[in-house]
Design an enzyme around this catalytic site. Structure first.
Site, PDB file in Angstrom:
ATOM      1  CB  THR A 139       0.372  17.538  -0.111  1.00  0.00           C
ATOM      2  OG1 THR A 139       0.645  19.065   0.236  1.00  0.00           O
ATOM      3  CG2 THR A 139      -1.053  17.278   0.278  1.00  0.00           C
ATOM      4  CB  SER A 140      -0.959  13.293   1.089  1.00  0.00           C
ATOM      5  OG  SER A 140      -1.729  11.964   1.483  1.00  0.00           O
ATOM      6  CB  SER A 141       1.836   9.960  -0.910  1.00  0.00           C
ATOM      7  OG  SER A 141       3.030   9.235  -1.290  1.00  0.00           O
TER       8      SER A 141
END
Length: 296
Positions: A139-141
């Site tokens: 998720t995200s990074s």
């Protein structure tokens, strides 16, 4: 009300933890070159499928391996299906992954990605992992690192599923954060994006991992233009049209639409969802082909 919700969330988290057949454990063995000192944690269910698949699950900025273990259903699904989950822990104070250096974007070049790749190699050598069933999600990074692994280590991974990320190489440069990319202003042709992936492992001629990505239409951290740049990138990598062969509305739920560009590229856009799209772990497992897997 807020206090009640917090207590309820804690009770739910505790009940999930008690339901697990095992616990998250640090791996202290020497698993190979690890230039940035990424930490390795593993969840091994008591009953495993044989041969055993492996999922690498990568947390968001400000997150930890423990937070991603507790905040997703992957461990519960590992109990149900018999795969192993490795949760790497980012070495930076802010918990973000190195998705920008030349080293991390290059096969066996260094950076965080090399440490994670060597976790995979260690697991294959020591835990009976099926080398043809290694997957990554985040998720995200962690989604950005999933894309990095898809490009720099296509020899190790069969598929990736990433939530609210950016194209491979979008953050490339001297700084850990890239405003141009994050704001959706880094626009390239499909060929340019595809060439960036191919530069991660020059000369690679094997089968590339298939890629699924999710994004919200009102994401103001990693703007939704990145979703469309990912489509350009991965359709070029697989040599398929940017026109989807299927486009399903209200899938997997109301407000979401799923576009498939052949068997190897899938893009899910979530209307009215910001940063980040909630993990749909059972959908990710279906993408990995693990839905019907059973422990031995």
């Amino acid at each position: 009300m807020i206090v009640f919700k917090s207590i309820l969330a804690a009770v739910v988290a505790i009940s999930y933890a008690r339901a697990l057949t095992s616990t998250l454990q640090p791996v202290t063995d020497d698993f190979g070159a690890n230039p940035t000192n990424v930490e390795m944690f593993v969840y091994k269910p008591t009953s495993l499928a044989i041969p055993t698949p492996l999922i690498i699950a990568m947390h968001f900025c400000t997150g930890t391996a423990q937070a991603y273990f507790q905040g997703t259903a992957l461990a519960q699904l590992a109990d149900q299906h018999g795969f192993i989950v490795v949760y790497p822990n980012a070495p930076t104070p802010g918990g973000c992954w190195d998705v920008h250096t030349t080293e991390t974007l290059t096969h066996n070049g260094g950076g965080d990605s090399l440490g994670i790749a060597n976790m995979v190699r260690f697991a294959i050598s020591n835990w009976g992992i099926d080398a043809s069933q290694v997957f990554a999600t985040g998720t995200s990074s962690g989604a950005m690192m999933t894309n990095v692994l898809m490009g720099a280590y296509p020899d190790l991974f069969a598929a990736g599923s990433l939530y609210s990320g950016v194209p491979y190489g979008c953050f490339a440069g001297p700084d850990a954060w890239n405003n141009q990319c994050a704001d959706g202003l880094l626009i390239k042709t499909p060929q340019q994006w595809g060439d960036q992936v191919r530069s991660g492992f020059p000369g690679f001629t094997g089968t590339r991992p298939k890629v699924q990505f999710w994004h919200g239409t009102i994401d103001t951290t990693l703007f939704p233009q990145n979703f469309f740049e990912e489509i350009k990138q991965w359709t070029n990598v697989f040599g398929v049209s940017q026109t989807p062969v299927t486009n399903l509305s209200s899938n997997p739920q109301a407000g979401y639409s799923r576009a498939s560009f052949g068997p190897n590229v899938q893009a899910i856009l979530a209307q009215g969802v910001g940063h980040t799209v909630p993990e749909h772990e059972t959908d990710t497992l279906a993408w990995f082909g693990l839905s019907s897997l059973q422990p031995a």
